[in-house]
Design a protein around this motif. Structure first.
Motif, short mmCIF file in Angstrom:
data_model
loop_
_atom_site.label_atom_id
_atom_site.label_comp_id
_atom_site.label_asym_id
_atom_site.label_seq_id
_atom_site.Cartn_x
_atom_site.Cartn_y
_atom_site.Cartn_z
N SER A 145 0.57 -1.27 -0.06
CA SER A 145 -0.04 0.00 -0.02
C SER A 145 0.68 1.13 -0.09
N ASP A 190 -5.54 9.22 1.76
CA ASP A 190 -6.56 7.83 1.82
C ASP A 190 -5.68 6.60 2.34
N THR A 191 -4.68 6.44 1.37
CA THR A 191 -3.86 5.19 1.76
C THR A 191 -3.36 5.34 3.27
N ALA A 198 -5.72 4.53 5.75
CA ALA A 198 -6.04 3.04 5.68
C ALA A 198 -5.09 2.02 6.24
N THR A 199 -3.68 2.65 6.07
CA THR A 199 -2.61 1.90 6.66
C THR A 199 -2.82 1.99 8.10
N VAL A 210 -5.40 2.38 9.98
CA VAL A 210 -6.39 1.48 10.47
C VAL A 210 -6.07 0.00 10.64
#
Length: 112
Positions: free
Chosen positions: A60, A73-74, A77-78, A80
């Motif tokens: 990612s 966004d990445t 998400a990473t 999380v």
């Protein structure tokens, strides 16, 4: 928001060399912070969970570095994903069955 996209690119179109360089700095700082917060053992123990973590995070972060994914966004998400790792790791330490699924079981190489 337009200033941010001008600075790091938007991920939907190609990014310039200096935008990728700035992303590299951001990803490096983020990666170092993640290792420091989770501890070195999160990336060095090599349990099944650790291997999955290393592969997914590497994948990612490389996508966001090259502009194939949106930066913020990445990173969210990473984050999380890392929080889920932390929770699973702590639960596996307290629950024997989950620990066996997540970490596996030790195999003695030498006895007596």
């Amino acid at each position: 928001m337009q200033a941010w996209h001008a600075l790091v690119g938007d991920g939907a179109t190609g990014i310039l060399w200096w935008q990728m360089s700035l992303r590299a700095v951001i990803v490096l700082v983020y990666g170092l912070a993640a290792i420091r917060l989770l501890g070195r053992r999160a990336f060095g123990r090599q349990s099944p969970l650790d291997i999955v973590i290393a592969i997914v995070i590497g994948s990612s972060l490389s996508r966001t570095l090259t502009g194939n994914a949106k930066l913020i966004d990445t990173l969210v998400a990473t984050t999380v994903f890392l929080l889920l790792y932390w929770v699973l790791d702590h639960l596996a330490a307290r629950c024997r069955g989950l620990g066996w699924v997540v970490k596996g079981r030790p195999i003695p190489l030498i006895e007596n």
